[in-house]
Design a protein around this motif. Structure first.
Motif, PDB file in Angstrom:
ATOM      1  N   ASP A  55      21.124  24.179 -36.578  1.00 35.74           N
ATOM      2  CA  ASP A  55      21.566  24.926 -35.404  1.00 35.74           C
ATOM      3  C   ASP A  55      22.911  25.599 -35.688  1.00 35.74           C
ATOM      4  N   PRO A  56      23.024  26.902 -35.484  1.00 36.96           N
ATOM      5  CA  PRO A  56      24.287  27.611 -35.768  1.00 36.96           C
ATOM      6  C   PRO A  56      25.474  27.037 -35.009  1.00 36.96           C
ATOM      7  N   THR A  57      25.238  26.566 -33.791  1.00 36.33           N
ATOM      8  CA  THR A  57      26.325  25.993 -33.005  1.00 36.33           C
ATOM      9  C   THR A  57      26.865  24.728 -33.669  1.00 36.33           C
ATOM     10  N   LEU A  58      25.940  23.876 -34.140  1.00 39.19           N
ATOM     11  CA  LEU A  58      26.346  22.652 -34.813  1.00 39.19           C
ATOM     12  C   LEU A  58      27.060  22.964 -36.125  1.00 39.19           C
ATOM     13  N   LEU A  59      26.517  23.888 -36.894  1.00 39.66           N
ATOM     14  CA  LEU A  59      27.123  24.233 -38.177  1.00 39.66           C
ATOM     15  C   LEU A  59      28.538  24.777 -37.994  1.00 39.66           C
ATOM     16  N   ALA A  60      28.707  25.608 -36.972  1.00 41.12           N
ATOM     17  CA  ALA A  60      30.041  26.163 -36.706  1.00 41.12           C
ATOM     18  C   ALA A  60      30.997  25.067 -36.276  1.00 41.12           C
ATOM     19  N   SER A  61      30.498  24.129 -35.466  1.00 47.52           N
ATOM     20  CA  SER A  61      31.327  23.012 -35.010  1.00 47.52           C
ATOM     21  C   SER A  61      31.753  22.125 -36.174  1.00 47.52           C
ATOM     22  N   VAL A  62      30.826  21.873 -37.102  1.00 49.13           N
ATOM     23  CA  VAL A  62      31.134  21.046 -38.265  1.00 49.13           C
ATOM     24  C   VAL A  62      32.213  21.698 -39.120  1.00 49.13           C
ATOM     25  N   GLU A  63      32.083  22.989 -39.351  1.00 48.03           N
ATOM     26  CA  GLU A  63      33.066  23.692 -40.172  1.00 48.03           C
ATOM     27  C   GLU A  63      34.434  23.703 -39.497  1.00 48.03           C
ATOM     28  N   GLU A  64      34.448  23.924 -38.188  1.00 48.88           N
ATOM     29  CA  GLU A  64      35.705  23.929 -37.452  1.00 48.88           C
ATOM     30  C   GLU A  64      36.360  22.550 -37.470  1.00 48.88           C
ATOM     31  N   THR A  65      35.550  21.520 -37.271  1.00 49.01           N
ATOM     32  CA  THR A  65      36.077  20.159 -37.268  1.00 49.01           C
ATOM     33  C   THR A  65      36.563  19.757 -38.651  1.00 49.01           C
ATOM     34  N   ARG A  66      35.834  20.156 -39.695  1.00 46.91           N
ATOM     35  CA  ARG A  66      36.254  19.823 -41.064  1.00 46.91           C
ATOM     36  C   ARG A  66      37.630  20.416 -41.358  1.00 46.91           C
ATOM     37  N   ALA A  67      37.833  21.665 -40.962  1.00 54.40           N
ATOM     38  CA  ALA A  67      39.123  22.317 -41.198  1.00 54.40           C
ATOM     39  C   ALA A  67      40.234  21.613 -40.415  1.00 54.40           C
ATOM     40  N   ALA A  68      39.927  21.209 -39.173  1.00 55.91           N
ATOM     41  CA  ALA A  68      40.933  20.544 -38.337  1.00 55.91           C
ATOM     42  C   ALA A  68      41.289  19.172 -38.890  1.00 55.91           C
ATOM     43  N   VAL A  69      40.286  18.407 -39.322  1.00 58.91           N
ATOM     44  CA  VAL A  69      40.532  17.071 -39.877  1.00 58.91           C
ATOM     45  C   VAL A  69      41.339  17.172 -41.165  1.00 58.91           C
ATOM     46  N   ALA A  70      40.998  18.133 -42.014  1.00 59.83           N
ATOM     47  CA  ALA A  70      41.716  18.309 -43.272  1.00 59.83           C
ATOM     48  C   ALA A  70      43.178  18.659 -43.016  1.00 59.83           C
ATOM     49  N   ALA A  71      43.420  19.585 -42.086  1.00 59.93           N
ATOM     50  CA  ALA A  71      44.787  19.984 -41.783  1.00 59.93           C
ATOM     51  C   ALA A  71      45.570  18.841 -41.142  1.00 59.93           C
ATOM     52  N   PHE A  72      44.935  18.093 -40.259  1.00 56.66           N
ATOM     53  CA  PHE A  72      45.591  17.001 -39.543  1.00 56.66           C
ATOM     54  C   PHE A  72      46.031  15.893 -40.492  1.00 56.66           C
ATOM     55  N   ASN A  73      45.224  15.672 -41.535  1.00 52.63           N
ATOM     56  CA  ASN A  73      45.513  14.590 -42.473  1.00 52.63           C
ATOM     57  C   ASN A  73      46.128  15.068 -43.783  1.00 52.63           C
ATOM     58  N   GLY A  74      46.310  16.377 -43.921  1.00 51.44           N
ATOM     59  CA  GLY A  74      46.932  16.910 -45.120  1.00 51.44           C
ATOM     60  C   GLY A  74      46.120  16.713 -46.380  1.00 51.44           C
ATOM     61  N   VAL A  75      44.807  16.911 -46.280  1.00 49.04           N
ATOM     62  CA  VAL A  75      43.914  16.754 -47.432  1.00 49.04           C
ATOM     63  C   VAL A  75      43.038  17.993 -47.562  1.00 49.04           C
ATOM     64  N   PRO A  76      42.453  18.218 -48.722  1.00 52.93           N
ATOM     65  CA  PRO A  76      41.529  19.359 -48.862  1.00 52.93           C
ATOM     66  C   PRO A  76      40.247  19.122 -48.067  1.00 52.93           C
ATOM     67  N   GLU A  77      39.612  20.185 -47.649  1.00 53.24           N
ATOM     68  CA  GLU A  77      38.389  20.061 -46.855  1.00 53.24           C
ATOM     69  C   GLU A  77      37.291  19.323 -47.613  1.00 53.24           C
ATOM     70  N   SER A  78      37.299  19.437 -48.936  1.00 55.77           N
ATOM     71  CA  SER A  78      36.279  18.767 -49.746  1.00 55.77           C
ATOM     72  C   SER A  78      36.400  17.246 -49.677  1.00 55.77           C
ATOM     73  N   ALA A  79      37.552  16.733 -49.230  1.00 52.68           N
ATOM     74  CA  ALA A  79      37.756  15.284 -49.165  1.00 52.68           C
ATOM     75  C   ALA A  79      37.295  14.689 -47.835  1.00 52.68           C
ATOM     76  N   VAL A  80      36.929  15.523 -46.878  1.00 53.04           N
ATOM     77  CA  VAL A  80      36.559  15.037 -45.549  1.00 53.04           C
ATOM     78  C   VAL A  80      35.134  14.475 -45.576  1.00 53.04           C
ATOM     79  N   PRO A  81      34.944  13.205 -45.208  1.00 54.64           N
ATOM     80  CA  PRO A  81      33.605  12.592 -45.245  1.00 54.64           C
ATOM     81  C   PRO A  81      32.740  13.063 -44.076  1.00 54.64           C
ATOM     82  N   PRO A  82      31.432  12.918 -44.201  1.00 58.79           N
ATOM     83  CA  PRO A  82      30.514  13.423 -43.164  1.00 58.79           C
ATOM     84  C   PRO A  82      30.767  12.868 -41.769  1.00 58.79           C
ATOM     85  N   ASP A  83      31.100  11.576 -41.659  1.00 63.59           N
ATOM     86  CA  ASP A  83      31.243  11.017 -40.314  1.00 63.59           C
ATOM     87  C   ASP A  83      32.492  11.519 -39.602  1.00 63.59           C
TER      88      ASP A  83
END
Length: 203
Positions: free
Chosen positions: A100-128
């Protein structure tokens, strides 16, 4: 027609109703509740978690850890996303499919936010860290997501990363029966332990 026959039948039916009501509606529930309290008191009461002598939540239900503005508080370990805001009266998944495009967009947005919040690269963010659970109130995160947050939590609380890592290790639960499910960390229980350490250091 003998009127006594229907009256006897009605009286017998009424007595049966009263007896079954007492047995199944009063005695049986009381017996089950008594057994539950005796054998599984903590679970029967909703698996409460206590801090400072009061209940602060249930180990079965996740909750948000936000600041006064409603943003994730850097001092605390954060749970996985929840489309219901961890409202226990609104459980269930978002019903969005994996493509679903809505879910995919949400995942990408959340991944970027989690990475920035924790100061890590987006590739380090786990699925959960970027996907919600089927219930929307899962209280657990993966050890990988907990480890990802260690540096940020340690810095925000003035603790050493090693000390926070030990807290994570102490609150990492193994697989059920040794082989079912995955290792997990209960966010509420971890944050309660973290608060105790921070409070002790401040005394």
């Amino acid at each position: 027609m003998n009127i006594r026959t229907p009256l006897r039948t009605a009286w017998a039916a009424l007595r049966a109703l009263l007896v079954l009501t007492v047995v199944t509606g009063v005695l049986y529930p009381l017996a089950i509740a008594g057994v539950a309290q005796a054998a599984f008191g903590d679970r029967a009461d909703g698996s409460p978690v206590q801090a400072d002598g009061r209940d602060v939540g249930s180990s079965l239900i996740g909750q948000t850890w936000n600041d006064a503005n409603g943003d994730p508080d850097p001092r605390w370990f954060q749970p996985r996303p929840s489309h219901s805001g961890y409202d226990p009266t609104a459980t269930g998944s978002s019903q969005l499919g994996a493509s679903d495009p809505t879910l995919l967009a949400s995942v990408e947005e959340t991944r970027a936010a989690v990475a920035a919040f924790n100061g890590v690269p987006e590739s380090a963010v786990p699925p959960d860290a970027v996907t919600g659970s089927a219930s929307a109130i899962d209280p657990h995160i993966s050890p990988a997501y907990a480890e990802l947050q260690v540096a940020r939590v340690a810095s925000a609380n003035g603790l050493s990363p090693d000390r926070v890592e030990r807290l994570v290790a102490d609150h990492t639960e193994g697989r059920d029966l040794g082989f079912l499910g995955d290792e997990r960390v209960n966010v509420l229980e971890l944050n309660v332990a973290l608060r105790a350490v921070v409070t002790a250091d401040g005394d």
